[in-house]
Write an enzyme that holds these catalytic residues in place. Structure first.
Site, PDB file in Angstrom:
ATOM      1  CD  GLN A 143      -3.106   0.405   0.115  1.00  0.00           C
ATOM      2  OE1 GLN A 143      -3.091  -0.734  -0.326  1.00  0.00           O
ATOM      3  NE2 GLN A 143      -3.947   1.320  -0.322  1.00  0.00           N
ATOM      4  CD  GLU A 153       6.233 -25.791  10.587  1.00  0.00           C
ATOM      5  OE1 GLU A 153       6.282 -25.863  11.815  1.00  0.00           O
ATOM      6  OE2 GLU A 153       7.220 -25.726   9.841  1.00  0.00           O
TER       7      GLU A 153
HETATM    8  C1  LIG Z   1       4.314 -23.924   1.361  1.00  0.00           C
HETATM    9  C2  LIG Z   1       3.810 -25.073   2.169  1.00  0.00           C
HETATM   10  C3  LIG Z   1       4.719 -25.924   2.783  1.00  0.00           C
HETATM   11  C4  LIG Z   1       4.284 -27.021   3.525  1.00  0.00           C
HETATM   12  N1  LIG Z   1       5.203 -27.875   4.094  1.00  0.00           N
HETATM   13  C5  LIG Z   1       4.779 -28.998   4.743  1.00  0.00           C
HETATM   14  C6  LIG Z   1       5.720 -29.958   5.248  1.00  0.00           C
HETATM   15  O1  LIG Z   1       6.937 -29.778   5.160  1.00  0.00           O
HETATM   16  N2  LIG Z   1       5.237 -31.095   5.836  1.00  0.00           N
HETATM   17  C7  LIG Z   1       3.905 -31.330   5.970  1.00  0.00           C
HETATM   18  O2  LIG Z   1       3.555 -32.378   6.516  1.00  0.00           O
HETATM   19  N3  LIG Z   1       2.981 -30.432   5.509  1.00  0.00           N
HETATM   20  C8  LIG Z   1       3.388 -29.287   4.907  1.00  0.00           C
HETATM   21  N4  LIG Z   1       2.470 -28.380   4.401  1.00  0.00           N
HETATM   22  C9  LIG Z   1       1.054 -28.668   4.523  1.00  0.00           C
HETATM   23  C10 LIG Z   1       0.357 -27.841   5.573  1.00  0.00           C
HETATM   24  O3  LIG Z   1       0.807 -28.176   6.850  1.00  0.00           O
HETATM   25  C11 LIG Z   1      -1.152 -27.995   5.380  1.00  0.00           C
HETATM   26  O4  LIG Z   1      -1.467 -27.329   4.182  1.00  0.00           O
HETATM   27  C12 LIG Z   1      -1.960 -27.454   6.541  1.00  0.00           C
HETATM   28  O5  LIG Z   1      -1.821 -28.281   7.659  1.00  0.00           O
HETATM   29  C13 LIG Z   1      -3.455 -27.330   6.216  1.00  0.00           C
HETATM   30  O6  LIG Z   1      -3.934 -28.502   5.652  1.00  0.00           O
HETATM   31  P1  LIG Z   1      -4.762 -28.444   4.263  1.00  0.00           P
HETATM   32  O7  LIG Z   1      -3.999 -27.628   3.302  1.00  0.00           O
HETATM   33  O8  LIG Z   1      -5.115 -29.830   3.906  1.00  0.00           O
HETATM   34  O9  LIG Z   1      -6.067 -27.627   4.629  1.00  0.00           O
HETATM   35  P2  LIG Z   1      -7.410 -28.198   5.308  1.00  0.00           P
HETATM   36  O10 LIG Z   1      -7.075 -28.984   6.526  1.00  0.00           O
HETATM   37  O11 LIG Z   1      -8.221 -28.863   4.273  1.00  0.00           O
HETATM   38  O12 LIG Z   1      -8.114 -26.856   5.749  1.00  0.00           O
HETATM   39  C14 LIG Z   1      -8.725 -25.973   4.790  1.00  0.00           C
HETATM   40  C15 LIG Z   1      -9.280 -24.769   5.552  1.00  0.00           C
HETATM   41  O13 LIG Z   1     -10.253 -25.195   6.533  1.00  0.00           O
HETATM   42  C16 LIG Z   1      -9.871 -24.739   7.814  1.00  0.00           C
HETATM   43  N5  LIG Z   1     -10.185 -25.767   8.821  1.00  0.00           N
HETATM   44  C17 LIG Z   1      -9.918 -27.101   8.784  1.00  0.00           C
HETATM   45  N6  LIG Z   1     -10.307 -27.700   9.909  1.00  0.00           N
HETATM   46  C18 LIG Z   1     -10.820 -26.722  10.718  1.00  0.00           C
HETATM   47  C19 LIG Z   1     -11.365 -26.679  12.030  1.00  0.00           C
HETATM   48  N7  LIG Z   1     -11.450 -27.792  12.784  1.00  0.00           N
HETATM   49  N8  LIG Z   1     -11.793 -25.511  12.515  1.00  0.00           N
HETATM   50  C20 LIG Z   1     -11.669 -24.374  11.788  1.00  0.00           C
HETATM   51  N9  LIG Z   1     -11.171 -24.334  10.547  1.00  0.00           N
HETATM   52  C21 LIG Z   1     -10.736 -25.481  10.021  1.00  0.00           C
HETATM   53  C22 LIG Z   1      -8.367 -24.518   7.728  1.00  0.00           C
HETATM   54  O14 LIG Z   1      -7.915 -23.604   8.719  1.00  0.00           O
HETATM   55  C23 LIG Z   1      -8.206 -23.982   6.322  1.00  0.00           C
HETATM   56  O15 LIG Z   1      -8.506 -22.623   6.307  1.00  0.00           O
HETATM   57  C24 LIG Z   1       2.893 -27.257   3.681  1.00  0.00           C
HETATM   58  C25 LIG Z   1       1.977 -26.372   3.092  1.00  0.00           C
HETATM   59  C26 LIG Z   1       2.423 -25.296   2.350  1.00  0.00           C
HETATM   60  C27 LIG Z   1       1.423 -24.359   1.731  1.00  0.00           C
END
Ligand SMILES: Cc1cc2nc3c(=O)[nH]c(=O)nc-3n(C[C@H](O)[C@H](O)[C@H](O)COP(=O)(O)OP(=O)(O)OC[C@H]3O[C@@H](n4cnc5c(N)ncnc54)[C@H](O)[C@@H]3O)c2cc1C
Length: 413
Positions: free
Chosen positions: A348, A375
């Site tokens: 911004q 995480e």
């Molecule tokens: C750049 C990057 C690096 C990563 N590195 C690693 C790694 O090294 N090792 C590893 O194991 N993983 C890794 N991840 C994965 C990451 O930890 C997951 O993306 C994260 O835990 C969320 O899981 P998901 O993407 O399946 O989202 P989902 O669990 O499907 O969630 C989708 C949305 O729903 C919300 N949600 C889900 N459940 C609830 C609830 N009970 N209450 C409220 N809201 C909720 C979430 O907050 C989110 O907004 C990485 C991800 C990224 C983007």
């Protein structure tokens, strides 16, 4: 008392960085500014993960910064780790991610949960950067809901046979030593998950990179598949069924590094915004003279200081060997959300120029978003903090979970 964090730690509070902390700050800052900064724009544009930078981090000792000297590390404390993460992310999020995953999620997991034999086998190579550690928890159908994982490990004589897929794994395509979580007994839900150390090169292990990411483009993120992958029973970390507990304790360390890095990203937003606000004129005066611009910068200053204090408090608890799940989650939640807001406001302040990659602030915004997801998403951390406040959740010390600092000499902690 519910809602209040009553923390008793005997060591006195000291806000000054020690000699060692300042040394780490100098090493990490010089490396980031001299060796990474000149290339980061190109690497981000090309999606290039620079293995040379990682090797250099190994040479500088950063990859073993808070691992005991006995295992090839520098033997420094958790605040040193935080300082290194902050300095790296002031310049480049991707290299901070390396520290988060390699040390926070992986090496410290082996230190805290591994047998002495496992520590001696893996930690010296990890500490010196001869091997890169990674952490495989997330799956295509299991992110926040860890227990929905589908990966299985079936005992067969002196080894387990692993089958499954992990995705969105940092360093998937460049890592050597993976902590992998799999069901050994699905009927026991969370208590049926076990942790394994899996080496690249194990038959049935294959990895690939994810392309088209919003941010951390100079970092490697990918997937790996385990197809009838035989893993020695000697490579189980902790006991059968302890995998969920191990994963969460690794996240306590990983989140700490993410929070520290986000603090560095806010600092980078301040540095860029102050410089630009003093250079750019509008209505005959520098932008710095406009109070609404000052407000955006003052919010960043508030947030960098608050984030740093939350990180240092969590590090202080870690150094004292105290359970810090709540304090680390709070630091990670606050600092990552604040860094996303800081990056948005930095754009911004830069106006249209901030909207292009002529300035680094658009990269800061793209990089900051990931940390609000990985995480522990913002939402899950909010739920955790609310649960503590409402007395719905209380943590107990977990044996072997927190080594304290300086470390005891290779005993069960
Ligand atoms: C750049 C990057 C690096 C990563 N590195 C690693 C790694 O090294 N090792 C590893 O194991 N993983 C890794 N991840 C994965 C990451 O930890 C997951 O993306 C994260 O835990 C969320 O899981 P998901 O993407 O399946 O989202 P989902 O669990 O499907 O969630 C989708 C949305 O729903 C919300 N949600 C889900 N459940 C609830 C609830 N009970 N209450 C409220 N809201 C909720 C979430 O907050 C989110 O907004 C990485 C991800 C990224 C983007």
């Amino acid at each position: 008392m519910a809602g209040l964090a009553v923390v008793e730690v005997s060591s006195k509070v000291d806000f000054a960085l020690s000699e060692d902390h300042r040394m780490v700050q100098r090493i990490a800052r010089e490396f980031a500014e001299r060796e990474v900064l000149p290339h980061i724009k190109d690497h981000d544009e090309q999606g290039l993960f620079d293995q040379g930078h990682v090797r250099r981090m190994g040479e500088l000792g950063l990859l073993g910064i808070c691992l005991p000297e006995k295992y090839g590390g520098m033997g420094l404390d958790y605040i040193s780790l935080a300082v290194a993460c902050e300095e790296l992310e002031r310049v480049d999020t991707s290299l901070r991610v390396v520290l988060s995953v390699h040390i926070g999620l992986s090496s410290l997991g082996i230190l805290q949960w591994g047998s002495e034999e496992q520590r001696l086998r893996y930690l010296p190579d990890l500490a010196q950067g001869r091997r890169i550690g990674a952490f495989g928890l997330t799956e295509p159908n299991a992110g926040t809901d860890v227990a929905a994982m589908e990966t299985t490990a079936v005992r067969d004589g002196d080894h387990y046979v692993l089958n499954g897929e992990k995705t969105w794994i940092s360093l998937a395509d460049v890592g050597d030593t993976f902590l992998v979580f799999a069901y050994t007994d699905k009927t026991r839900k969370h208590n049926g998950i076990s942790a394994f150390i899996v080496e690249r090169g194990t038959p049935g292990f294959s990895s690939s990179s994810i392309h088209g990411k919003l941010g951390v483009r100079a970092g490697n993120t990918g997937s790996f598949v385990l197809e009838d992958c035989p893993v020695s029973a000697a490579n189980m970390l902790g006991n059968e069924g302890e995998g969920f507990k191990i994963a969460m304790s690794c996240l306590d360390n990983g989140r700490f590094t993410v929070a520290a890095g986000a603090t560095g990203l806010i600092q980078a937003c301040i540095d860029a915004s102050v410089k630009y606000a003093n250079e750019r004129q509008s209505f005959g005066v520098p932008l710095a003279k406009h109070q609404l611009v000052q407000r955006m910068i003052s919010h960043m200053v508030r947030d960098v200081e608050a984030s740093r204090l939350l990180v240092y408090r969590a590090g202080w608890l870690k150094n004292a060997g105290k359970r810090n799940t709540r304090e680390t989650a709070l630091a990670k939640w606050y600092a990552t959300c604040a860094s996303f807001e800081a990056a948005s406001n930095a754009i911004q302040i830069h106006g249209a120029y901030g909207y292009s990659n002529e300035y680094p602030v658009e990269r800061y915004l793209r990089n900051s978003k990931g940390a609000v997801i990985y995480e522990g998403t913002r939402e899950i951390l909010e739920v955790m903090i609310g649960s503590y406040a409402l007395g719905l959740r209380e943590d107990k010390p977990i044996r072997r979970m927190l080594p304290g600092w300086p470390y005891t000499d290779g005993e069960d902690l």
